[in-house]
Design a protein around this motif. Structure first.
Motif, mmCIF file in Angstrom:
data_model
loop_
_atom_site.group_PDB
_atom_site.id
_atom_site.type_symbol
_atom_site.label_atom_id
_atom_site.label_comp_id
_atom_site.label_asym_id
_atom_site.label_seq_id
_atom_site.Cartn_x
_atom_site.Cartn_y
_atom_site.Cartn_z
ATOM 1 N N SER A 62 0.806 -1.224 0.000
ATOM 2 C CA SER A 62 0.000 0.000 0.000
ATOM 3 C C SER A 62 0.838 1.274 0.000
ATOM 4 C CB SER A 62 -0.930 0.030 1.226
ATOM 5 O OG SER A 62 -1.958 -0.919 1.115
ATOM 6 N N ARG A 63 2.148 1.153 0.099
ATOM 7 C CA ARG A 63 2.989 2.348 0.287
ATOM 8 C C ARG A 63 2.961 3.287 -0.908
ATOM 9 N NH1 ARG A 63 7.923 -0.793 3.398
ATOM 10 N NH2 ARG A 63 6.812 -1.005 5.386
ATOM 11 N N ASP A 64 3.027 2.762 -2.116
ATOM 12 C CA ASP A 64 2.986 3.640 -3.293
ATOM 13 C C ASP A 64 1.655 4.376 -3.370
ATOM 14 O OD1 ASP A 64 5.524 2.887 -4.018
ATOM 15 O OD2 ASP A 64 4.886 1.437 -5.528
ATOM 16 N N PHE A 65 0.572 3.664 -3.057
ATOM 17 C CA PHE A 65 -0.754 4.285 -3.098
ATOM 18 C C PHE A 65 -0.870 5.384 -2.050
ATOM 19 C CE2 PHE A 65 -5.109 4.333 -1.352
ATOM 20 C CZ PHE A 65 -5.778 4.841 -2.459
ATOM 21 N N GLN A 69 -1.460 9.549 -2.298
ATOM 22 C CA GLN A 69 -2.504 10.306 -1.598
ATOM 23 C C GLN A 69 -1.901 11.494 -0.858
ATOM 24 O OE1 GLN A 69 -5.726 9.080 -2.289
ATOM 25 N NE2 GLN A 69 -4.350 7.808 -3.504
ATOM 26 N N LEU A 70 -0.729 11.286 -0.246
ATOM 27 C CA LEU A 70 -0.067 12.361 0.480
ATOM 28 C C LEU A 70 0.439 13.440 -0.467
ATOM 29 C CD1 LEU A 70 1.988 10.293 3.092
ATOM 30 C CD2 LEU A 70 -0.190 11.448 3.442
ATOM 31 N N VAL A 74 -4.892 14.423 -0.912
ATOM 32 C CA VAL A 74 -6.259 13.908 -0.971
ATOM 33 C C VAL A 74 -6.906 13.961 0.412
ATOM 34 C CG1 VAL A 74 -7.666 11.861 -1.419
ATOM 35 C CG2 VAL A 74 -5.740 12.416 -2.926
ATOM 36 N N GLU A 75 -8.110 14.525 0.495
ATOM 37 C CA GLU A 75 -8.829 14.618 1.763
ATOM 38 C C GLU A 75 -10.016 13.659 1.848
ATOM 39 O OE1 GLU A 75 -9.865 18.676 2.509
ATOM 40 O OE2 GLU A 75 -7.820 19.217 3.102
ATOM 41 N N ARG A 107 -0.621 17.799 7.761
ATOM 42 C CA ARG A 107 -1.739 16.953 7.355
ATOM 43 C C ARG A 107 -2.138 16.092 8.549
ATOM 44 N NH1 ARG A 107 -3.908 14.763 2.588
ATOM 45 N NH2 ARG A 107 -4.429 12.542 2.628
ATOM 46 N N ILE A 108 -3.389 16.150 8.921
ATOM 47 C CA ILE A 108 -3.904 15.340 10.022
ATOM 48 C C ILE A 108 -4.721 14.197 9.436
ATOM 49 C CG2 ILE A 108 -5.372 15.295 12.070
ATOM 50 C CD1 ILE A 108 -4.747 18.239 12.457
#
Length: 218
Positions: A62-65, A69-70, A74-75, A107-108
């Motif tokens: 999942s790291r690339d995905f 997002q970071l 993406v919120e 980012r929270i």
């Protein structure tokens, strides 16, 4: 960074009681990301997480995905596979909000364990395409396999074989020995047929005493 211990409960989280201990800070490619961890038994403790790379909590697949997002900020909610202390995995849904902290972009993110939901979804999906009694593909899934294999055979110029199998006097077994005996016979036949399959061949139960076999690549 001062610690706080609010207890969050609201309509949006009515099934999830979140105990947030501290906004543990993680360095990420020059930026700061604050992850609110909600289950210390599954993940590292707050003190263990401070200064840790956020990606140590994310499973490799999942790291690339998550990285994407970071990067994109993406919120909207997204799902990822995370790591427990013992390196086994569990599914998490993240909700995030971009903000400013001490004059820097931050980012929270709040993650909640959705492993039970994912298992339920997988069970429902399996039941939709498999026979409950034998566990074999059902009519719907078999039709998909046949359609796909016919298209492949059209391009490769190979033959596809379809075999229909039915039991003689199966109704007599049900009527004389009962449906439980009939079910045991069906499961036994399914296991014996599966043991005879070559790689790539597909066995399915159409219903009742009818089975079909897809033979590929002739």
């Amino acid at each position: 960074m001062s610690k706080y211990n609010p207890y969050l409960r609201g309509a949006e989280w009515r099934k999830w009681d979140l105990h947030v201990h501290t906004p543990a800070s993680f360095e990420w490619k020059g930026g700061k990301h604050f992850f609110q961890m909600t289950d210390s038994e599954k993940t590292a403790s707050v003190d263990e997480m401070i200064g840790m790379s956020a990606f140590k909590l994310i499973a490799p697949e999942s790291r690339d995905f998550v990285d994407a997002q970071l990067r994109e900020g993406v919120e909207s909610p997204y799902e990822a596979v995370c790591l427990k202390k013992d390196c086994t995995t569990f599914h998490v849904e993240f909700c995030a909000k971009n903000c400013t902290y001490q004059g820097q972009h931050a980012r929270i993110s709040v993650g909640r364990d959705i492993t039970d939901r994912k298992r339920a979804e997988e069970t429902i999906l399996h039941q939709a395409y498999h026979d409950d009694l034998t566990g074999l593909p059902n009519r719907v899934l078999f039709k998909y396999y046949v359609t796909r294999e016919l298209a492949h055979a059209h391009h490769t110029k190979k033959l596809v074989g379809i075999v229909v199998l039915e039991f003689d006097r199966f109704k007599t077994i049900n009527n004389t020995l009962g449906h439980e005996a009939g079910d045991q016979l069906l499961k036994g036949v399914a296991e014996r047929l599966k043991s005879c399959l070559r790689d790539g061949h597909v066995l399915a139960r159409m219903g009742g005493d009818e089975f079909m076999l897809l033979l590929r690549g002739y």
